[in-house]
Design a protein around this motif. Structure first.
Motif, PDB file in Angstrom:
ATOM      1  N   GLY A 179       0.825  -1.202   0.000  1.00  0.00           N
ATOM      2  CA  GLY A 179       0.000   0.000   0.000  1.00  0.00           C
ATOM      3  C   GLY A 179       0.855   1.247   0.000  1.00  0.00           C
ATOM      4  O   GLY A 179       2.094   1.169  -0.068  1.00  0.00           O
ATOM      5  N   MET A 180       0.196   2.392   0.087  1.00  0.00           N
ATOM      6  CA  MET A 180       0.871   3.690   0.101  1.00  0.00           C
ATOM      7  C   MET A 180       0.182   4.578   1.122  1.00  0.00           C
ATOM      8  O   MET A 180      -1.046   4.575   1.223  1.00  0.00           O
ATOM      9  N   VAL A 181       0.988   5.339   1.876  1.00  0.00           N
ATOM     10  CA  VAL A 181       0.439   6.150   2.961  1.00  0.00           C
ATOM     11  C   VAL A 181       1.174   7.479   3.052  1.00  0.00           C
ATOM     12  O   VAL A 181       2.312   7.598   2.610  1.00  0.00           O
ATOM     13  N   THR A 182       0.502   8.458   3.648  1.00  0.00           N
ATOM     14  CA  THR A 182       1.204   9.662   4.098  1.00  0.00           C
ATOM     15  C   THR A 182       1.595   9.445   5.551  1.00  0.00           C
ATOM     16  O   THR A 182       0.918   8.747   6.306  1.00  0.00           O
ATOM     17  N   MET A 183       2.691  10.056   5.959  1.00  0.00           N
ATOM     18  CA  MET A 183       3.234   9.745   7.270  1.00  0.00           C
ATOM     19  C   MET A 183       2.405  10.315   8.413  1.00  0.00           C
ATOM     20  O   MET A 183       2.455   9.800   9.534  1.00  0.00           O
ATOM     21  N   GLY A 184       1.625  11.357   8.166  1.00  0.00           N
ATOM     22  CA  GLY A 184       0.733  11.853   9.200  1.00  0.00           C
ATOM     23  C   GLY A 184      -0.332  10.831   9.542  1.00  0.00           C
ATOM     24  O   GLY A 184      -0.604  10.544  10.718  1.00  0.00           O
ATOM     25  N   VAL A 185      -0.945  10.247   8.523  1.00  0.00           N
ATOM     26  CA  VAL A 185      -1.956   9.215   8.727  1.00  0.00           C
ATOM     27  C   VAL A 185      -1.306   7.965   9.332  1.00  0.00           C
ATOM     28  O   VAL A 185      -1.874   7.308  10.217  1.00  0.00           O
ATOM     29  N   ALA A 186      -0.102   7.618   8.873  1.00  0.00           N
ATOM     30  CA  ALA A 186       0.597   6.453   9.425  1.00  0.00           C
ATOM     31  C   ALA A 186       0.903   6.654  10.910  1.00  0.00           C
ATOM     32  O   ALA A 186       0.830   5.699  11.697  1.00  0.00           O
ATOM     33  N   LEU A 187       1.232   7.879  11.307  1.00  0.00           N
ATOM     34  CA  LEU A 187       1.495   8.162  12.715  1.00  0.00           C
ATOM     35  C   LEU A 187       0.226   7.974  13.549  1.00  0.00           C
ATOM     36  O   LEU A 187       0.263   7.405  14.644  1.00  0.00           O
ATOM     37  N   GLN A 188      -0.905   8.452  13.020  1.00  0.00           N
ATOM     38  CA  GLN A 188      -2.176   8.216  13.708  1.00  0.00           C
ATOM     39  C   GLN A 188      -2.424   6.718  13.865  1.00  0.00           C
ATOM     40  O   GLN A 188      -2.842   6.245  14.928  1.00  0.00           O
ATOM     41  N   ALA A 189      -2.170   5.960  12.793  1.00  0.00           N
ATOM     42  CA  ALA A 189      -2.404   4.514  12.824  1.00  0.00           C
ATOM     43  C   ALA A 189      -1.499   3.821  13.837  1.00  0.00           C
ATOM     44  O   ALA A 189      -1.948   2.952  14.599  1.00  0.00           O
ATOM     45  N   TRP A 190      -0.241   4.190  13.852  1.00  0.00           N
ATOM     46  CA  TRP A 190       0.726   3.534  14.732  1.00  0.00           C
ATOM     47  C   TRP A 190       0.357   3.750  16.202  1.00  0.00           C
ATOM     48  O   TRP A 190       0.481   2.847  17.020  1.00  0.00           O
ATOM     49  N   ASN A 191      -0.140   4.967  16.514  1.00  0.00           N
ATOM     50  CA  ASN A 191      -0.456   5.316  17.894  1.00  0.00           C
ATOM     51  C   ASN A 191      -1.921   5.095  18.258  1.00  0.00           C
ATOM     52  O   ASN A 191      -2.308   5.285  19.422  1.00  0.00           O
ATOM     53  N   GLY A 192      -2.754   4.721  17.269  1.00  0.00           N
ATOM     54  CA  GLY A 192      -4.168   4.536  17.549  1.00  0.00           C
ATOM     55  C   GLY A 192      -4.884   5.833  17.845  1.00  0.00           C
ATOM     56  O   GLY A 192      -5.831   5.874  18.641  1.00  0.00           O
ATOM     57  N   GLN A 193      -4.451   6.906  17.198  1.00  0.00           N
ATOM     58  CA  GLN A 193      -5.058   8.217  17.387  1.00  0.00           C
ATOM     59  C   GLN A 193      -5.819   8.620  16.130  1.00  0.00           C
ATOM     60  O   GLN A 193      -5.538   8.135  15.038  1.00  0.00           O
ATOM     61  N   GLY A 194      -6.766   9.522  16.263  1.00  0.00           N
ATOM     62  CA  GLY A 194      -7.607   9.886  15.134  1.00  0.00           C
ATOM     63  C   GLY A 194      -8.872   9.047  15.168  1.00  0.00           C
ATOM     64  O   GLY A 194      -8.822   7.833  15.438  1.00  0.00           O
ATOM     65  N   ASP A 195      -9.993   9.681  14.903  1.00  0.00           N
ATOM     66  CA  ASP A 195     -11.280   8.985  15.005  1.00  0.00           C
ATOM     67  C   ASP A 195     -11.336   7.724  14.163  1.00  0.00           C
ATOM     68  O   ASP A 195     -11.929   6.712  14.555  1.00  0.00           O
ATOM     69  N   TRP A 196     -10.700   7.762  12.985  1.00  0.00           N
ATOM     70  CA  TRP A 196     -10.823   6.646  12.052  1.00  0.00           C
ATOM     71  C   TRP A 196     -10.174   5.362  12.591  1.00  0.00           C
ATOM     72  O   TRP A 196     -10.546   4.255  12.179  1.00  0.00           O
ATOM     73  N   THR A 197      -9.225   5.471  13.521  1.00  0.00           N
ATOM     74  CA  THR A 197      -8.558   4.277  14.063  1.00  0.00           C
ATOM     75  C   THR A 197      -9.406   3.569  15.115  1.00  0.00           C
ATOM     76  O   THR A 197      -9.117   2.417  15.448  1.00  0.00           O
ATOM     77  N   GLN A 198     -10.406   4.265  15.659  1.00  0.00           N
ATOM     78  CA  GLN A 198     -11.253   3.710  16.730  1.00  0.00           C
ATOM     79  C   GLN A 198     -10.405   3.172  17.882  1.00  0.00           C
ATOM     80  O   GLN A 198     -10.761   2.190  18.543  1.00  0.00           O
ATOM     81  N   GLY A 199      -9.274   3.828  18.111  1.00  0.00           N
ATOM     82  CA  GLY A 199      -8.396   3.446  19.212  1.00  0.00           C
ATOM     83  C   GLY A 199      -7.505   2.253  18.935  1.00  0.00           C
ATOM     84  O   GLY A 199      -6.716   1.857  19.799  1.00  0.00           O
ATOM     85  N   ASN A 200      -7.603   1.663  17.752  1.00  0.00           N
ATOM     86  CA  ASN A 200      -6.763   0.516  17.393  1.00  0.00           C
ATOM     87  C   ASN A 200      -5.384   0.986  16.942  1.00  0.00           C
ATOM     88  O   ASN A 200      -5.262   1.992  16.235  1.00  0.00           O
ATOM     89  N   ARG A 201      -4.358   0.264  17.321  1.00  0.00           N
ATOM     90  CA  ARG A 201      -2.995   0.557  16.875  1.00  0.00           C
ATOM     91  C   ARG A 201      -2.614  -0.440  15.776  1.00  0.00           C
ATOM     92  O   ARG A 201      -2.703  -1.654  15.985  1.00  0.00           O
ATOM     93  N   PHE A 202      -2.177   0.086  14.660  1.00  0.00           N
ATOM     94  CA  PHE A 202      -1.883  -0.734  13.484  1.00  0.00           C
ATOM     95  C   PHE A 202      -0.371  -0.983  13.452  1.00  0.00           C
ATOM     96  O   PHE A 202       0.388  -0.198  12.891  1.00  0.00           O
TER      97      PHE A 202
END
Length: 330
Positions: A89-112
């Motif tokens: 896949g392809m990502v921007t690092m801001g969104v990837a940072l949200q995913a890694w930390n489980g932050q941002g509404d779209w992650t629903q608190g899950n850490r990827f």
């Protein structure tokens, strides 16, 4: 009549890669998977062109067939790679940072935590476009307007509502959809402006400026200071004259870097060959898509938190890049 700007993912990228040899019928290593899937994005954005361009290089080098799945962008790509519904896949690092930390509404608190970095792609500048007849020339004028921001699960769909809120320029309505759909709605005056973040030139913006008189929307110095203070994952930058045909001055922007990612389970030697095929053939990739001018090994340092796949780190180190051990994970 609603005019749609349709940019085929393979149609725009493939001609510049005509010189590629057909991929081998079998993977070059029998232990590798026969096929991989890549999450890209909606038509009209850069991922839809960039993905098949680097995918063809990887397919040629490995003999592994690569297919492409249209997605909403980085957010969905991360979810799909985490679930192994796609492997690349392809990502921007801001969104990837949200995913890694489980932050941002779209992650629903899950850490990827099963995603791994492969290689740097290009910077993503946030900027916009409006019909000249609208009189809109900057982001501050978007208060009370109908504004398109691209797919809901993409970087602009995630960040632009936050950006406009931070600037106090709250639209009356924010619309989500593919870049080509947003461009069509702007032409039909269903939107007052279309703001986006993608590799430049944004294909949908380039199509729009051919078909209509437009203004490109950037940020003031004060707006840039405010945004980079609020969002440390963003950096100030500039788009030089010539990025777009009708651009009359440099555009002051904020941006964040893009990286290719993979699921951690992919074989190290396969990821090594994929990374080598892309970073080792920059001239060919650049001929397919202009944004690839920044797809260089030395830009690995734009990633400060997402672990590199060991196969990718091996190639980067082989070409002289000092990737630290704490930024590599199996």
């Amino acid at each position: 009549m609603h005019r749609r700007i349709i940019i085929g993912a393979l149609g725009a990228a493939a001609p510049a890669l005509i010189g590629l040899r057909p991929a081998a019928a079998q993977p070059k290593n029998p232990a590798w998977p026969r096929a991989l899937n890549m999450g890209t994005a909606a038509p009209g954005g850069t991922y839809a062109l960039y993905g098949p361009a680097w995918g063809q290089l990887a397919q040629e080098a490995t003999g592994v067939q690569i297919s492409y799945r249209t997605t909403q962008g980085p957010n969905q790509n991360i979810i799909l790679v985490q679930r192994k519904e796609v492997e690349l896949g392809m990502v921007t690092m801001g969104v990837a940072l949200q995913a890694w930390n489980g932050q941002g509404d779209w992650t629903q608190g899950n850490r990827f935590r099963d995603i791994r970095a492969l290689f740097p792609m290009y910077d993503t500048p946030f900027h916009g476009i409006a019909l000249k007849s609208s009189g809109i020339t900057g982001h501050a004028q978007l208060a009370g307007k109908n504004v398109g921001v691209g797919p809901r699960g993409g970087t602009p769909g995630t960040y632009y509502p936050l950006i406009l809120n931070e600037l106090g320029a709250r639209p009356s309505a924010i619309r989500f959809g593919s870049a080509s759909d947003m461009a069509g709605q702007l032409q039909d005056r269903l939107l007052d402006a279309f703001v986006f973040a993608s590799g430049v030139p944004v294909p949908a913006f380039s199509e729009l400026e051919v078909q209509a008189d437009v203004n490109f929307l950037d940020f003031t110095e004060e707006e840039v200071r405010k945004l980079t203070a609020k969002f440390p994952e963003m950096a100030a930058g500039s788009l030089p004259v010539g990025t777009y045909r009708k651009q009359e001055r440099p555009l002051r922007i904020v941006g964040m870097y893009n990286f290719a990612i993979a699921h951690k389970s992919l074989p190290d030697d396969l990821v090594y060959e994929i990374t080598k095929s892309v970073l080792g053939q920059n001239a060919r990739l650049k001929a397919a898509i202009a944004a690839a001018s920044e797809t260089l090994a030395e830009n690995w340092s734009k990633n400060t938190f997402l672990p590199f796949h060991p196969g990718a780190a091996r190639y980067l180190r082989e070409v002289g890049q000092q990737v630290p051990d704490n930024l590599v994970a199996a």
